[in-house]
Structures are given as structure tokens and as C-alpha cells.
Scaffold this active site. Structure first.
Site, PDB file in Angstrom:
ATOM      1  CD  GLU A 179     -92.846 -59.040 -19.683  1.00 27.01           C
ATOM      2  OE1 GLU A 179     -93.107 -58.654 -21.081  1.00 27.01           O
ATOM      3  OE2 GLU A 179     -92.042 -58.658 -18.994  1.00 27.01           O
ATOM      4  CD  GLU A 183     -94.898 -53.098 -27.458  1.00 27.77           C
ATOM      5  OE1 GLU A 183     -93.789 -52.191 -27.160  1.00 27.77           O
ATOM      6  OE2 GLU A 183     -94.562 -54.166 -28.512  1.00 27.77           O
ATOM      7  CG  ASN A 186     -86.772 -62.832 -30.013  1.00 28.58           C
ATOM      8  OD1 ASN A 186     -85.851 -63.509 -29.713  1.00 28.58           O
ATOM      9  ND2 ASN A 186     -87.008 -61.716 -29.425  1.00 28.58           N
TER      10      ASN A 186
END
Length: 288
Positions: A141, A150, A188
Site C-alpha cells: 500500500e 496517497e 472510514n
């Protein structure tokens, strides 16, 4: 005639008169090895000034002779961790030689208390397998624990689900992927924050500014969330369902069922390498 009790591993039999030793799971609680004492897997003993950890249950076999049952164990921080975590700092550094300094080993260890079942459930083999599985997915990831946030900034505004009653109080573009498992979406952040007792909905930047918080969000997802699958990553490993199911829980809607076999293979290869480094086996069902 001495009665014998089956131990369940490789035909080992335990004398009924042999009292099990209290399991010492760290160097601080280790005792001197004694012949004829029953040692469950994970026990740590001292023997002639050195430490050994029981890889398998055994009735007091000599640690220097019965190497299938015992492994040498280091208590100096180089080969073992006195805190009891199955991954030492040296092994962590070996797994992530190019990691960003944000992702500290101490931050990970500090986060472990949030989910005490992580890498402590089942046999030593399974405990190490879970740590390898978690860290392999984390590596994938984050590019080897290099990226904190990200990299595709075009995605940032798309992680706000306005249908949620709490909306996106930190701003529409605030809930992009952060941390070891790239936590994303306002719902989330809300769920992770509620579980951890932190206002991540209002302050999602904590995940990129506090190493322990970042690790805690990753452990929250790994231990509690099923994603596109039917079980969490933790459940996948400790139940024997396999590493492939952990991939499904993290990114199954994109990678599994032939969606992106190259990405799946990358995760599996890293998991196999980490399993070998930790002295365990990867088990079956590696793919999704």
C-alpha cells in the site's frame, strides 16, 4: 506404569507427572530451562546463558539438541523484542530498508495495545504469519513504507460521501488515503476515530502527522474491517482462510477475481519473503 498424555504435535507425549511451566513470553519473565517440564509454543527459556523460544509444544527437550522444537532468541533488540512483539526492530528495518522516517518501529509497537489479539493469537507460527501478512499488505500500500499520503491527488475530492449524516466537516478533499493501509473516505475516518477514541473525522491530518495514530488506523482496519470480503485480515490469517482473503478485505473489489493479478502477485511475493524472514510459513490459499 507412567501414564502419557498426547500433546498433539508430531506425536509428542507428555508425562502425566510433568507440570507445565508458566509460559514466559518475554525475556523479562524467562526462567532457566528444566528437563521434563512441559513448555507450550512461544515459551522463552534461558539455557547456559542464552535464550531460546519454543517453536512447538514440547516436554522439556534440550534446546541445543531439539532444534525443531526450539529456536535461538535474542533479547538485545537485534534479534528479538523484549516487549513480546514477534517482529524485532532489526527485522522491521530489514523489511523496509528505504522506509520514510515517519513510520517508526516504536510507533508500531505503541499501537499494538489497541488490538492485543494482533500477532498474539494461535501458535507462534500463526502469530508470525499474521505479522508477515499485515506488513506485506502495508508494504504494498505504501511502496515499502515510503508514502505517507496517497500520491494521486486527483482522487482527493472523491473520498467525501455527502450522504453520511455527519458529512465532511474537515473539507471535501480532506479524506484521501493516509498511513500504512492508506485510510480513505470520510466514513472510514469516522469509524476508525470512533473505535480508537480520536476525532479523525474532524482532524484527518493526525493520520499523517502522528506515527502511532497512523499505525493504529492500519491495525483498526486489519483487525475489524472486511472490506470487499467476508472477514478481516486478522480473521483470514488466524482462521486459516489464507493470505488471499486478507487481500480481498483490503482491495478485493479491484484486485481479486482476476481484476489485477500483477498487484496480487506483488503482495503474495512480499508476504512469502516476510514469512521467511520471520521464520514461519505462508500457509495455503495465497491468492484471491
Amino acid at each position: 506404569m507412567t501414564m502419557l498424555l498426547a500433546a498433539g504435535l508430531a506425536g509428542v507425549m507428555v508425562p502425566a507427572s510433568a507440570a507445565p511451566a508458566p509460559r514466559a513470553a518475554s525475556c523479562a519473565t524467562a526462567t532457566d530451562w528444566r528437563a521434563g517440564t512441559w513448555y507450550p509454543a512461544g515459551s522463552i527459556v534461558r539455557y547456559n546463558g542464552a535464550y531460546y523460544i519454543a517453536e512447538h509444544d514440547n516436554p522439556g527437550y534440550d534446546p541445543t539438541i531439539s532444534t525443531w522444537y526450539w529456536d535461538p532468541y535474542s533479547c538485545d533488540g537485534g534479534g528479538g523484542n523484549p516487549s513480546g512483539f514477534v517482529v524485532s526492530e532489526a527485522q522491521f528495518n530489514q523489511m523496509f530498508p528505504n522506509r520514510n522516517s515517519f513510520y517508526t518501529y516504536s510507533g508500531l509497537v505503541a499501537a499494538l495495545s489497541s488490538y492485543p489479539g494482533f500477532a498474539t493469537t494461535g501458535s507462534v507460527e500463526v502469530q508470525r504469519r499474521e505479522a508477515a501478512a499485515f506488513l506485506a499488505n502495508v508494504s504494498h500500500e505504501t511502496g515499502g513504507l515510503v508514502h505517507i499520503v496517497e500520491q494521486n491527488t486527483a482522487n482527493y475530492p472523491h473520498y467525501c460521501d455527502w450522504s453520511q449524516p455527519y458529512g465532511c466537516p474537515a473539507g471535501q478533499a480532506a479524506y484521501y488515503g493516509r498511513g500504512p493501509i492508506q485510510l480513505s473516505w470520510n466514513f472510514n475516518y469516522k469509524a476508525a476515530g470512533d473505535a480508537l477514541g480520536i476525532d479523525l473525522l474532524g482532524n484527518p491530518w493526525l493520520v499523517q502527522n502522528d506515527s502511532a495514530v497512523a499505525w493504529r488506523t492500519a491495525l483498526w482496519f486489519w483487525n475489524t474491517q472486511s472490506g470487499a470480503g467476508t472477514m478481516s485480515g486478522h480473521q483470514a490469517i488466524v482462521s486459516g482462510a489464507g493470505f488471499g482473503e486478507s487481500i480481498r478485505s483490503i482491495n478485493g473489489s479491484i484486485e481479486c477475481n482476476g481484476g489485477n493479478p500483477g498487484q496480487v502477485q506483488s503482495r503474495v511475493t512480499t508476504f512469502q519473503n516476510f514469512s521467511q524472514l520471520l521464520g514461519t510459513t505462508p500457509g495455503g490459499n495465497l491468492y484471491c
